[in-house]
Design a protein around this motif. Structure first.
Motif, PDB file in Angstrom:
ATOM      1  N   LYS A  49       0.819  -1.214   0.000  1.00 24.63           N
ATOM      2  CA  LYS A  49       0.000   0.000   0.000  1.00 24.63           C
ATOM      3  C   LYS A  49       0.855   1.267   0.000  1.00 24.63           C
ATOM      4  CE  LYS A  49      -3.989  -1.888  -0.096  1.00 24.63           C
ATOM      5  NZ  LYS A  49      -4.717  -1.899  -1.337  1.00 24.63           N
ATOM      6  N   ASN A  50       2.103   1.169   0.468  1.00 25.64           N
ATOM      7  CA  ASN A  50       2.974   2.337   0.524  1.00 25.64           C
ATOM      8  C   ASN A  50       3.759   2.534  -0.768  1.00 25.64           C
ATOM      9  OD1 ASN A  50       2.202   2.864   3.157  1.00 25.64           O
ATOM     10  ND2 ASN A  50       3.749   1.483   3.973  1.00 25.64           N
ATOM     11  N   ARG A  51       3.625   1.623  -1.685  1.00 27.79           N
ATOM     12  CA  ARG A  51       4.419   1.674  -2.906  1.00 27.79           C
ATOM     13  C   ARG A  51       3.705   2.493  -3.979  1.00 27.79           C
ATOM     14  NH1 ARG A  51       6.264  -3.124  -6.821  1.00 27.79           N
ATOM     15  NH2 ARG A  51       7.738  -1.887  -7.981  1.00 27.79           N
ATOM     16  N   GLN A  52       4.453   3.381  -4.602  1.00 19.79           N
ATOM     17  CA  GLN A  52       3.937   4.161  -5.713  1.00 19.79           C
ATOM     18  C   GLN A  52       4.947   4.037  -6.838  1.00 19.79           C
ATOM     19  OE1 GLN A  52       3.553   8.124  -4.164  1.00 19.79           O
ATOM     20  NE2 GLN A  52       1.676   7.651  -3.078  1.00 19.79           N
ATOM     21  N   SER A  53       4.459   3.802  -8.042  1.00 21.80           N
ATOM     22  CA  SER A  53       5.393   3.685  -9.147  1.00 21.80           C
ATOM     23  C   SER A  53       4.773   4.230 -10.423  1.00 21.80           C
ATOM     24  CB  SER A  53       5.818   2.229  -9.342  1.00 21.80           C
ATOM     25  OG  SER A  53       4.699   1.429  -9.651  1.00 21.80           O
ATOM     26  N   PHE A  54       5.629   4.437 -11.394  1.00 21.93           N
ATOM     27  CA  PHE A  54       5.214   4.907 -12.703  1.00 21.93           C
ATOM     28  C   PHE A  54       5.587   3.849 -13.728  1.00 21.93           C
ATOM     29  CE2 PHE A  54       5.531   8.750 -10.270  1.00 21.93           C
ATOM     30  CZ  PHE A  54       4.492   9.528 -10.745  1.00 21.93           C
ATOM     31  N   ARG A  55       4.742   3.701 -14.711  1.00 22.90           N
ATOM     32  CA  ARG A  55       5.006   2.782 -15.815  1.00 22.90           C
ATOM     33  C   ARG A  55       4.909   3.609 -17.092  1.00 22.90           C
ATOM     34  NH1 ARG A  55       4.583  -2.881 -15.851  1.00 22.90           N
ATOM     35  NH2 ARG A  55       3.651  -2.777 -13.803  1.00 22.90           N
ATOM     36  N   LEU A  56       5.927   3.505 -17.938  1.00 22.40           N
ATOM     37  CA  LEU A  56       5.926   4.235 -19.202  1.00 22.40           C
ATOM     38  C   LEU A  56       5.544   3.295 -20.333  1.00 22.40           C
ATOM     39  CD1 LEU A  56       9.171   6.351 -18.800  1.00 22.40           C
ATOM     40  CD2 LEU A  56       6.812   7.060 -18.445  1.00 22.40           C
ATOM     41  N   PHE A  57       4.720   3.795 -21.235  1.00 25.40           N
ATOM     42  CA  PHE A  57       4.256   2.996 -22.372  1.00 25.40           C
ATOM     43  C   PHE A  57       4.590   3.698 -23.672  1.00 25.40           C
ATOM     44  CE2 PHE A  57       1.413   1.788 -18.959  1.00 25.40           C
ATOM     45  CZ  PHE A  57       1.260   0.418 -19.131  1.00 25.40           C
ATOM     46  N   ASN A  58       5.013   2.938 -24.646  1.00 21.26           N
ATOM     47  CA  ASN A  58       5.054   3.406 -26.018  1.00 21.26           C
ATOM     48  C   ASN A  58       3.621   3.217 -26.495  1.00 21.26           C
ATOM     49  OD1 ASN A  58       5.110   3.517 -28.816  1.00 21.26           O
ATOM     50  ND2 ASN A  58       7.165   2.643 -28.936  1.00 21.26           N
ATOM     51  N   ALA A  59       2.949   4.281 -26.856  1.00 21.79           N
ATOM     52  CA  ALA A  59       1.527   4.202 -27.194  1.00 21.79           C
ATOM     53  C   ALA A  59       1.249   3.292 -28.382  1.00 21.79           C
ATOM     54  CB  ALA A  59       0.965   5.596 -27.447  1.00 21.79           C
ATOM     55  N   SER A  60       2.267   3.005 -29.176  1.00 27.64           N
ATOM     56  CA  SER A  60       2.083   2.082 -30.309  1.00 27.64           C
ATOM     57  C   SER A  60       1.700   0.682 -29.833  1.00 27.64           C
ATOM     58  CB  SER A  60       3.365   1.982 -31.129  1.00 27.64           C
ATOM     59  OG  SER A  60       3.721   3.234 -31.624  1.00 27.64           O
ATOM     60  N   TYR A  61       2.046   0.363 -28.585  1.00 25.26           N
ATOM     61  CA  TYR A  61       1.770  -0.966 -28.047  1.00 25.26           C
ATOM     62  C   TYR A  61       0.530  -0.984 -27.156  1.00 25.26           C
ATOM     63  CZ  TYR A  61       6.298  -1.926 -29.985  1.00 25.26           C
ATOM     64  OH  TYR A  61       7.344  -2.065 -30.864  1.00 25.26           O
ATOM     65  N   ILE A  62      -0.239   0.095 -27.190  1.00 24.48           N
ATOM     66  CA  ILE A  62      -1.486   0.153 -26.430  1.00 24.48           C
ATOM     67  C   ILE A  62      -2.629  -0.104 -27.391  1.00 24.48           C
ATOM     68  CG2 ILE A  62      -3.040   1.620 -25.084  1.00 24.48           C
ATOM     69  CD1 ILE A  62      -0.572   3.115 -24.069  1.00 24.48           C
ATOM     70  N   ASP A  63      -3.492  -1.041 -27.022  1.00 27.88           N
ATOM     71  CA  ASP A  63      -4.635  -1.376 -27.862  1.00 27.88           C
ATOM     72  C   ASP A  63      -5.834  -0.494 -27.522  1.00 27.88           C
ATOM     73  OD1 ASP A  63      -6.060  -2.932 -29.792  1.00 27.88           O
ATOM     74  OD2 ASP A  63      -6.997  -4.028 -28.130  1.00 27.88           O
ATOM     75  N   ARG A  64      -6.070  -0.318 -26.202  1.00 33.20           N
ATOM     76  CA  ARG A  64      -7.275   0.420 -25.791  1.00 33.20           C
ATOM     77  C   ARG A  64      -7.067   1.025 -24.402  1.00 33.20           C
ATOM     78  NH1 ARG A  64     -10.905  -3.298 -26.910  1.00 33.20           N
ATOM     79  NH2 ARG A  64     -10.480  -4.469 -25.056  1.00 33.20           N
ATOM     80  N   VAL A  65      -7.634   2.209 -24.197  1.00 34.34           N
ATOM     81  CA  VAL A  65      -7.621   2.881 -22.899  1.00 34.34           C
ATOM     82  C   VAL A  65      -9.068   3.141 -22.513  1.00 34.34           C
ATOM     83  CG1 VAL A  65      -6.906   4.924 -21.615  1.00 34.34           C
ATOM     84  CG2 VAL A  65      -5.411   3.989 -23.377  1.00 34.34           C
ATOM     85  N   THR A  66      -9.448   2.695 -21.315  1.00 39.81           N
ATOM     86  CA  THR A  66     -10.819   2.881 -20.851  1.00 39.81           C
ATOM     87  C   THR A  66     -10.793   3.640 -19.525  1.00 39.81           C
ATOM     88  OG1 THR A  66     -11.363   0.737 -21.818  1.00 39.81           O
ATOM     89  CG2 THR A  66     -12.965   1.678 -20.300  1.00 39.81           C
TER      90      THR A  66
END
Length: 183
Positions: A49-66
């Motif tokens: 619960k104390n962990r916060q992180s960021f994940r970076l994406f190349n949008a070319s590899y994203i199919d859908r965002v909801t």
């Protein structure tokens, strides 16, 4: 490529991201750059619960965002760590020095490519134009498996094990090159 549901209007919103490899990630969109085709997702909690992180994406590899909701009030507690220009410079200098030691003198591009392929897995150095692997095996020009030789004083078991590893690396490298030529 336009990603279904992705826009700068989603910055700060809770979302579910489905990638082209069918993975799903959930979090809050921290940033999106259309020109760089890059998305930053803030993930709070998870296993800790104390962990916060960021994940970076190349949008070319994203199919859908909801969009799945609005962020809670605890969205991104804390600050991003300060970046020390000195540490970045030191890391870059260390990497450059390491690479300089890995460059052979008066060797062909192919010889350097073989060295780099082996070095990814096994520690090796140059002795003139000969590649020395784990201080146990020597590989001379033309850098083929039949040119592998055990160094004097190396135990038979260690030498044989290292020989087999290097042969596999050389075989895999050759197969990659053959596939690349076919394309």
């Amino acid at each position: 490529m336009v990603v279904e549901g992705l826009s700068e209007n989603l910055i700060g919103k809770k979302v579910s991201i489905k990638t082209t490899s069918n993975e799903t990630f959930e979090g809050i969109i921290y940033g999106y750059d259309q020109q760089q085709n890059c998305l930053a997702l803030f993930e709070a909690g998870g296993q800790s619960k104390n962990r916060q992180s960021f994940r970076l994406f190349n949008a070319s590899y994203i199919d859908r965002v909801t969009q799945t909701g609005e962020p809670t009030e605890d969205f991104f507690k804390g600050e991003l760590p300060k970046i020390s220009k000195e540490k970045v410079r030191d890391r870059a200098n260390t990497a450059r020095e390491k690479r300089m030691h890995a460059l052979g003198q008066d060797v062909s591009i192919e010889a350097q490519d073989v060295f780099d392929a082996i070095e990814r897995t096994l520690r090796c150095t140059w002795d003139g134009t000969t590649i020395v692997i784990l201080d146990a095996i020597k590989l001379s020009h033309p850098y083929l498996p039949e040119n592998l030789k055990e160094k004097d004083g190396v135990s038979a078991e260690r030498g044989m094990q290292t020989l087999e590893q290097v042969k596999k690396i050389l075989k895999d490298r050759q197969e990659r090159q053959n596939r690349a030529r076919v394309k």
